[in-house]
Design a protein around this motif. Sequence first.
Motif, mmCIF file in Angstrom:
data_model
loop_
_atom_site.group_PDB
_atom_site.id
_atom_site.type_symbol
_atom_site.label_atom_id
_atom_site.label_comp_id
_atom_site.label_asym_id
_atom_site.label_seq_id
_atom_site.Cartn_x
_atom_site.Cartn_y
_atom_site.Cartn_z
ATOM 1 N N LEU A 179 20.634 -7.306 16.036
ATOM 2 C CA LEU A 179 20.154 -6.057 15.445
ATOM 3 C C LEU A 179 19.257 -5.253 16.383
ATOM 4 O O LEU A 179 19.204 -4.034 16.293
ATOM 5 C CB LEU A 179 19.408 -6.345 14.142
ATOM 6 C CG LEU A 179 20.267 -6.935 13.030
ATOM 7 C CD1 LEU A 179 19.404 -7.253 11.819
ATOM 8 C CD2 LEU A 179 21.398 -5.999 12.658
ATOM 9 N N PHE A 180 18.561 -5.907 17.294
ATOM 10 C CA PHE A 180 17.630 -5.223 18.191
ATOM 11 C C PHE A 180 18.311 -4.682 19.449
ATOM 12 O O PHE A 180 17.682 -4.015 20.258
ATOM 13 C CB PHE A 180 16.494 -6.171 18.605
ATOM 14 C CG PHE A 180 16.974 -7.402 19.329
ATOM 15 C CD1 PHE A 180 17.201 -7.375 20.697
ATOM 16 C CD2 PHE A 180 17.201 -8.576 18.650
ATOM 17 C CE1 PHE A 180 17.655 -8.493 21.374
ATOM 18 C CE2 PHE A 180 17.641 -9.711 19.307
ATOM 19 C CZ PHE A 180 17.866 -9.668 20.677
ATOM 20 N N CYS A 181 19.596 -4.950 19.630
ATOM 21 C CA CYS A 181 20.278 -4.626 20.891
ATOM 22 C C CYS A 181 21.373 -3.586 20.666
ATOM 23 O O CYS A 181 22.214 -3.728 19.773
ATOM 24 C CB CYS A 181 20.868 -5.904 21.482
ATOM 25 S SG CYS A 181 21.710 -5.655 23.050
ATOM 26 N N MET A 182 21.390 -2.554 21.510
ATOM 27 C CA MET A 182 22.404 -1.503 21.401
ATOM 28 C C MET A 182 23.750 -1.912 22.011
ATOM 29 O O MET A 182 24.777 -1.306 21.718
ATOM 30 C CB MET A 182 21.912 -0.236 22.107
ATOM 31 C CG MET A 182 20.708 0.407 21.429
ATOM 32 S SD MET A 182 21.049 0.953 19.763
ATOM 33 C CE MET A 182 22.108 2.338 20.092
ATOM 34 N N THR A 183 23.745 -2.943 22.861
ATOM 35 C CA THR A 183 24.970 -3.340 23.559
ATOM 36 C C THR A 183 26.089 -3.707 22.599
ATOM 37 O O THR A 183 27.244 -3.390 22.838
ATOM 38 C CB THR A 183 24.679 -4.519 24.504
ATOM 39 O OG1 THR A 183 23.698 -4.113 25.450
ATOM 40 C CG2 THR A 183 25.919 -4.962 25.243
ATOM 41 N N GLY A 184 25.757 -4.371 21.519
ATOM 42 C CA GLY A 184 26.785 -4.859 20.614
ATOM 43 C C GLY A 184 27.205 -3.893 19.521
ATOM 44 O O GLY A 184 28.054 -4.232 18.699
ATOM 45 N N ARG A 185 26.672 -2.690 19.519
ATOM 46 C CA ARG A 185 26.967 -1.776 18.400
ATOM 47 C C ARG A 185 28.452 -1.433 18.295
ATOM 48 O O ARG A 185 28.959 -1.177 17.211
ATOM 49 C CB ARG A 185 26.115 -0.523 18.480
ATOM 50 C CG ARG A 185 26.543 0.423 19.560
ATOM 51 C CD ARG A 185 25.825 1.758 19.487
ATOM 52 N NE ARG A 185 26.426 2.558 20.518
ATOM 53 C CZ ARG A 185 25.779 3.226 21.416
ATOM 54 N NH1 ARG A 185 24.487 3.270 21.397
ATOM 55 N NH2 ARG A 185 26.416 3.898 22.348
ATOM 56 N N GLY A 215 30.757 -3.567 19.505
ATOM 57 C CA GLY A 215 31.462 -4.842 19.621
ATOM 58 C C GLY A 215 31.842 -5.137 21.063
ATOM 59 O O GLY A 215 31.457 -4.433 22.004
ATOM 60 N N LEU A 216 32.601 -6.179 21.240
ATOM 61 C CA LEU A 216 33.059 -6.580 22.567
ATOM 62 C C LEU A 216 34.292 -5.775 22.949
ATOM 63 O O LEU A 216 35.279 -5.744 22.216
ATOM 64 C CB LEU A 216 33.402 -8.075 22.577
ATOM 65 C CG LEU A 216 33.984 -8.613 23.872
ATOM 66 C CD1 LEU A 216 32.963 -8.524 25.000
ATOM 67 C CD2 LEU A 216 34.450 -10.048 23.688
ATOM 68 N N VAL A 224 31.741 -6.066 28.811
ATOM 69 C CA VAL A 224 31.598 -4.679 28.396
ATOM 70 C C VAL A 224 31.425 -4.747 26.890
ATOM 71 O O VAL A 224 32.342 -5.143 26.174
ATOM 72 C CB VAL A 224 32.834 -3.830 28.762
ATOM 73 C CG1 VAL A 224 32.667 -2.407 28.249
ATOM 74 C CG2 VAL A 224 33.081 -3.838 30.261
ATOM 75 N N GLY A 225 30.225 -4.422 26.433
ATOM 76 C CA GLY A 225 29.896 -4.585 25.030
ATOM 77 C C GLY A 225 29.493 -6.023 24.762
ATOM 78 O O GLY A 225 29.242 -6.805 25.683
ATOM 79 N N CYS A 226 29.449 -6.382 23.480
ATOM 80 C CA CYS A 226 29.038 -7.733 23.105
ATOM 81 C C CYS A 226 29.492 -7.994 21.672
ATOM 82 O O CYS A 226 29.396 -7.113 20.817
ATOM 83 C CB CYS A 226 27.525 -7.881 23.230
ATOM 84 S SG CYS A 226 26.917 -9.547 22.863
ATOM 85 N N ALA A 227 29.939 -9.212 21.422
ATOM 86 C CA ALA A 227 30.407 -9.584 20.090
ATOM 87 C C ALA A 227 29.298 -10.142 19.207
ATOM 88 O O ALA A 227 29.489 -10.289 18.004
ATOM 89 C CB ALA A 227 31.515 -10.625 20.213
ATOM 90 N N VAL A 228 28.128 -10.447 19.778
ATOM 91 C CA VAL A 228 27.075 -11.116 19.015
ATOM 92 C C VAL A 228 26.468 -10.198 17.965
ATOM 93 O O VAL A 228 26.254 -10.589 16.826
ATOM 94 C CB VAL A 228 25.995 -11.699 19.961
ATOM 95 C CG1 VAL A 228 24.864 -12.322 19.169
ATOM 96 C CG2 VAL A 228 26.627 -12.733 20.894
ATOM 97 N N GLY A 229 26.193 -8.951 18.322
ATOM 98 C CA GLY A 229 25.700 -7.979 17.352
ATOM 99 C C GLY A 229 24.249 -8.160 16.936
ATOM 100 O O GLY A 229 23.912 -7.939 15.769
#
Length: 171
Positions: A112-118, A120-121, A105-110
């Motif tokens: 710039l092109f991806c909204m998933t990590g905005r 964070g994890l 749920v979310g992502c820690a990578v961050g």
Amino acid sequence: MRSLADLVTACRAAGARPAHERRLLAAFVRGAPLAAAGEDPAVPFPKSLRAALPELAAATAGLATVVTEHPGADGSARLLVRLADGQTVETVLLPNAGVCVSTQVGCAVGCLFCMTGRDGLLRQLGSAEIVAQVALARARRPVRRVVFMGMGEPAHNLDAVLEAIDLLGTE
């Protein structure tokens, strides 16, 4: 119950033997009702396991439920999936019998092109939650391949991903 080990433990607590566990896990992976797993007269379920089937079925069904479905022009469909704790992830039905599942749920990578990590994890998905996304997809259409490219970075949740792959590959 978030991991496949939790599901196996619940099955054993209800009196399942290894042959029963395999049938229940196979039904779960196929997106079939767990009650159907108990219908094989060659290996009948113990009374205690038959009595526990509704509770086990509710637990597996509650792992992931579709909130919304957004079909694409190419035959794909994006599913917004609610997990048992209320968090949401995306699962994508791909053309040609594929499904793309999320592992976090979310992502820690961050990137710039991806909204998933905005944001964070938020948390890692358990192996049963990952498999539940495949089961949801299989309840809608045939699935022959699974891609781990949804929300999150699969390598950052490797134990749960490998446990899910093991079950998906054997059942």
